[in-house]
Design a protein around this motif. Structure first.
Motif, PDB file in Angstrom:
ATOM      1  N   VAL A   1      27.513 -51.254  45.943  1.00 50.86           N
ATOM      2  CA  VAL A   1      27.050 -51.813  47.212  1.00 50.86           C
ATOM      3  C   VAL A   1      25.739 -52.547  46.951  1.00 50.86           C
ATOM      4  CG1 VAL A   1      26.363 -51.319  49.594  1.00 50.86           C
ATOM      5  CG2 VAL A   1      28.114 -49.906  48.483  1.00 50.86           C
ATOM      6  N   PRO A   2      25.608 -53.817  47.361  1.00 54.61           N
ATOM      7  CA  PRO A   2      24.366 -54.570  47.109  1.00 54.61           C
ATOM      8  C   PRO A   2      23.149 -53.837  47.655  1.00 54.61           C
ATOM      9  CG  PRO A   2      26.089 -56.033  47.910  1.00 54.61           C
ATOM     10  CD  PRO A   2      26.626 -54.627  48.046  1.00 54.61           C
ATOM     11  N   VAL A   3      22.057 -53.878  46.881  1.00 56.20           N
ATOM     12  CA  VAL A   3      20.861 -53.137  47.260  1.00 56.20           C
ATOM     13  C   VAL A   3      20.305 -53.610  48.600  1.00 56.20           C
ATOM     14  CG1 VAL A   3      19.284 -54.650  45.970  1.00 56.20           C
ATOM     15  CG2 VAL A   3      18.626 -52.280  46.430  1.00 56.20           C
ATOM     16  N   LEU A   4      20.407 -54.906  48.908  1.00 60.00           N
ATOM     17  CA  LEU A   4      19.891 -55.399  50.183  1.00 60.00           C
ATOM     18  C   LEU A   4      20.764 -54.958  51.353  1.00 60.00           C
ATOM     19  CD1 LEU A   4      18.649 -58.970  49.200  1.00 60.00           C
ATOM     20  CD2 LEU A   4      17.285 -56.916  49.644  1.00 60.00           C
ATOM     21  N   THR A   5      22.044 -54.735  51.095  1.00 56.46           N
ATOM     22  CA  THR A   5      22.912 -54.180  52.142  1.00 56.46           C
ATOM     23  C   THR A   5      22.536 -52.721  52.409  1.00 56.46           C
ATOM     24  OG1 THR A   5      24.743 -55.645  51.554  1.00 56.46           O
ATOM     25  CG2 THR A   5      25.301 -53.642  52.772  1.00 56.46           C
ATOM     26  N   ILE A   6      22.298 -51.977  51.333  1.00 57.39           N
ATOM     27  CA  ILE A   6      21.867 -50.579  51.486  1.00 57.39           C
ATOM     28  C   ILE A   6      20.586 -50.507  52.302  1.00 57.39           C
ATOM     29  CG2 ILE A   6      20.979 -48.553  50.258  1.00 57.39           C
ATOM     30  CD1 ILE A   6      22.885 -49.271  47.956  1.00 57.39           C
ATOM     31  N   TYR A   7      19.607 -51.341  51.950  1.00 58.03           N
ATOM     32  CA  TYR A   7      18.332 -51.277  52.663  1.00 58.03           C
ATOM     33  C   TYR A   7      18.415 -51.893  54.052  1.00 58.03           C
ATOM     34  CZ  TYR A   7      15.882 -49.000  48.980  1.00 58.03           C
ATOM     35  OH  TYR A   7      15.480 -48.038  48.084  1.00 58.03           O
ATOM     36  N   GLY A   8      19.392 -52.749  54.281  1.00 57.27           N
ATOM     37  CA  GLY A   8      19.627 -53.215  55.642  1.00 57.27           C
ATOM     38  C   GLY A   8      20.038 -52.072  56.555  1.00 57.27           C
ATOM     39  N   TRP A   9      20.930 -51.220  56.060  1.00 60.30           N
ATOM     40  CA  TRP A   9      21.366 -50.060  56.857  1.00 60.30           C
ATOM     41  C   TRP A   9      20.256 -49.014  56.962  1.00 60.30           C
ATOM     42  CZ3 TRP A   9      25.116 -50.063  60.127  1.00 60.30           C
ATOM     43  CH2 TRP A   9      26.187 -50.941  59.952  1.00 60.30           C
ATOM     44  N   ILE A  10      19.491 -48.827  55.875  1.00 59.25           N
ATOM     45  CA  ILE A  10      18.349 -47.911  55.950  1.00 59.25           C
ATOM     46  C   ILE A  10      17.361 -48.398  57.003  1.00 59.25           C
ATOM     47  CG2 ILE A  10      16.297 -47.107  54.695  1.00 59.25           C
ATOM     48  CD1 ILE A  10      18.036 -46.937  52.182  1.00 59.25           C
ATOM     49  N   GLY A  11      17.095 -49.710  57.007  1.00 53.75           N
ATOM     50  CA  GLY A  11      16.180 -50.274  57.997  1.00 53.75           C
ATOM     51  C   GLY A  11      16.692 -50.134  59.411  1.00 53.75           C
ATOM     52  N   LEU A  12      17.994 -50.377  59.602  1.00 53.66           N
ATOM     53  CA  LEU A  12      18.569 -50.288  60.948  1.00 53.66           C
ATOM     54  C   LEU A  12      18.550 -48.858  61.475  1.00 53.66           C
ATOM     55  CD1 LEU A  12      20.080 -51.487  63.369  1.00 53.66           C
ATOM     56  CD2 LEU A  12      22.223 -51.146  62.090  1.00 53.66           C
ATOM     57  N   VAL A  13      19.105 -47.938  60.696  1.00 55.55           N
ATOM     58  CA  VAL A  13      19.161 -46.541  61.147  1.00 55.55           C
ATOM     59  C   VAL A  13      17.749 -45.967  61.262  1.00 55.55           C
ATOM     60  CG1 VAL A  13      20.021 -44.220  60.632  1.00 55.55           C
ATOM     61  CG2 VAL A  13      21.442 -46.227  60.141  1.00 55.55           C
ATOM     62  N   GLY A  14      16.887 -46.304  60.302  1.00 57.61           N
ATOM     63  CA  GLY A  14      15.509 -45.822  60.373  1.00 57.61           C
ATOM     64  C   GLY A  14      14.798 -46.309  61.620  1.00 57.61           C
ATOM     65  N   THR A  15      14.994 -47.564  61.962  1.00 57.10           N
ATOM     66  CA  THR A  15      14.388 -48.121  63.179  1.00 57.10           C
ATOM     67  C   THR A  15      14.886 -47.393  64.416  1.00 57.10           C
ATOM     68  OG1 THR A  15      14.150 -50.299  62.149  1.00 57.10           O
ATOM     69  CG2 THR A  15      14.103 -50.216  64.549  1.00 57.10           C
ATOM     70  N   LEU A  16      16.195 -47.120  64.471  1.00 55.83           N
ATOM     71  CA  LEU A  16      16.781 -46.447  65.633  1.00 55.83           C
ATOM     72  C   LEU A  16      16.308 -44.997  65.750  1.00 55.83           C
ATOM     73  CD1 LEU A  16      20.447 -47.809  65.443  1.00 55.83           C
ATOM     74  CD2 LEU A  16      18.618 -48.515  67.012  1.00 55.83           C
ATOM     75  N   VAL A  17      16.040 -44.352  64.611  1.00 56.97           N
ATOM     76  CA  VAL A  17      15.553 -42.964  64.627  1.00 56.97           C
ATOM     77  C   VAL A  17      14.066 -42.908  64.958  1.00 56.97           C
ATOM     78  CG1 VAL A  17      15.102 -40.938  63.169  1.00 56.97           C
ATOM     79  CG2 VAL A  17      17.314 -42.104  63.047  1.00 56.97           C
ATOM     80  N   LEU A  18      13.288 -43.807  64.365  1.00 55.31           N
ATOM     81  CA  LEU A  18      11.837 -43.737  64.478  1.00 55.31           C
ATOM     82  C   LEU A  18      11.298 -44.311  65.787  1.00 55.31           C
ATOM     83  CD1 LEU A  18      11.089 -44.761  60.799  1.00 55.31           C
ATOM     84  CD2 LEU A  18      10.676 -42.508  61.801  1.00 55.31           C
ATOM     85  N   ALA A  19      12.003 -45.264  66.376  1.00 59.91           N
ATOM     86  CA  ALA A  19      11.523 -45.848  67.636  1.00 59.91           C
ATOM     87  C   ALA A  19      11.382 -44.795  68.735  1.00 59.91           C
ATOM     88  CB  ALA A  19      12.435 -46.979  68.078  1.00 59.91           C
ATOM     89  N   PRO A  20      12.390 -43.942  68.995  1.00 59.91           N
ATOM     90  CA  PRO A  20      12.215 -42.902  70.023  1.00 59.91           C
ATOM     91  C   PRO A  20      11.120 -41.906  69.663  1.00 59.91           C
ATOM     92  CG  PRO A  20      14.543 -43.182  69.477  1.00 59.91           C
ATOM     93  CD  PRO A  20      13.764 -43.952  68.459  1.00 59.91           C
ATOM     94  N   ALA A  21      11.006 -41.554  68.370  1.00 61.14           N
ATOM     95  CA  ALA A  21       9.961 -40.605  67.960  1.00 61.14           C
ATOM     96  C   ALA A  21       8.580 -41.176  68.250  1.00 61.14           C
ATOM     97  CB  ALA A  21      10.106 -40.280  66.479  1.00 61.14           C
ATOM     98  N   ALA A  22       8.376 -42.451  67.913  1.00 62.51           N
ATOM     99  CA  ALA A  22       7.078 -43.082  68.170  1.00 62.51           C
ATOM    100  C   ALA A  22       6.831 -43.230  69.666  1.00 62.51           C
ATOM    101  CB  ALA A  22       7.027 -44.454  67.491  1.00 62.51           C
TER     102      ALA A  22
END
Length: 296
Positions: A173-194
């Motif tokens: 899996v391309p590294v930028l695709t992996i980090y795209g999903w990490i960025g998306l899911v991370g944003t969705l998890v961290l936004a409510p926490a913040a």
């Protein structure tokens, strides 16, 4: 398929040096970010930057989505909640840089327990030395008040170790695709926490000073994208056994940079613990790389 070259050329060594420099400086950037922005808000902003850079590579990967979402939850969300908190409660960042090396032995132990991997005496010694080195820090009077930060760093290392198991299933899996999903899911998890725990900091994001934004941006682009992108580039050109030992400079740089930038002392107990821990990490890293090559 491109033939992997065991010998590293000048360009490869320059890329490896940049990779280690980005990772070594990252601990300063994260500490400054959680000081000037708030920890959960800084973590959210970091993942939002990663997502913005990688969104063009975000795509559904058949058969890999469960792993990508799990990796995003752990690496993009929970890891940054814990590691940013550890840096908020700590003043001696060098001690945390040493404790952060627990991720390597934790990964090794999980591979044995979950994947039933067999390890020989060298890697067992490496795990023992890594744990002993970090354990020595507890007896240093200079870091007695850092125990909460060290404990949180150990927890973040355990999360990182679980993430490393998931990442094994994402080969190809391309590294930028992996980090795209990490960025998306991370944003969705961290936004409510913040939003819940730091409403004022979250609301102030549009007015964040450029310097504070710079610390977060360096962490997102320098450490995450350039650092891990360099690692991926090297692994596409050379065997794992040739590339993995190149990463061993980054924890040494982290400790040195943190001590210099924050003017925190490196006591003889910290140096002893760090040398023992990093020796264990080096043994695990090099022997695991060789074992992986022999199975390839």
């Amino acid at each position: 398929m491109t033939q992997l070259q065991p010998r590293l050329g000048p360009r490869d060594l320059i890329v490896a040096a940049v990779m280690n420099l980005m990772w070594g400086l990252n601990i300063i950037a994260v500490k400054m970010a959680v000081t000037e922005v708030q920890p959960f808000t800084a973590a959210f902003l970091r993942q939002a930057i990663v997502l913005a850079v990688c969104i063009g590579w975000l795509r559904i990967v058949p058969g890999k989505m469960r792993a990508l979402l799990g990796l995003g939850l752990l690496t993009g969300g929970l890891f940054f909640l814990v590691i940013n908190l550890s840096l908020v409660v700590a003043t001696n960042v060098s001690a945390l840089a040493i404790a952060g090396q627990l991720g390597v032995p934790f990964s090794m132990l999980l591979a044995v327990l979950v994947l039933k991997e067999r390890i020989r005496v060298y890697r067992i010694v490496g795990v023992a030395l890594s744990l002993l080195g970090v354990g020595i820090l507890v007896f240093d009077p200079a870091v007695q008040h850092e125990l909460a930060g060290i404990a949180l760093t150990a927890l973040s290392s355990a999360i990182w170790a679980f993430s490393s198991l998931i990442q094994r299933s994402l080969k190809g899996v391309p590294v930028l695709t992996i980090y795209g999903w990490i960025g998306l899911v991370g944003t969705l998890v961290l936004a409510p926490a913040a939003l819940v725990f730091e409403p004022q900091g979250f609301a102030a994001l549009p007015h964040i000073p450029l310097k504070s934004f710079g610390w977060v941006a360096f962490s997102a682009i320098g450490s995450t994208l350039i650092g891990h992108g360099s690692m991926s580039w090297l692994l596409q050109r050379h065997p794992v056994a040739s590339v993995t030992p190149l990463t061993l400079a980054s924890p040494v740089l982290s400790v040195a940079f943190a001590s210099w930038f924050f003017a925190t002392p490196l006591t003889w107990i910290m140096i002893l613990g760090g040398v023992i821990a990093l020796t264990g990490v080096a043994i695990i890293t090099i022997r695991s790389a060789r074992a992986g090559e022999s199975r390839a």
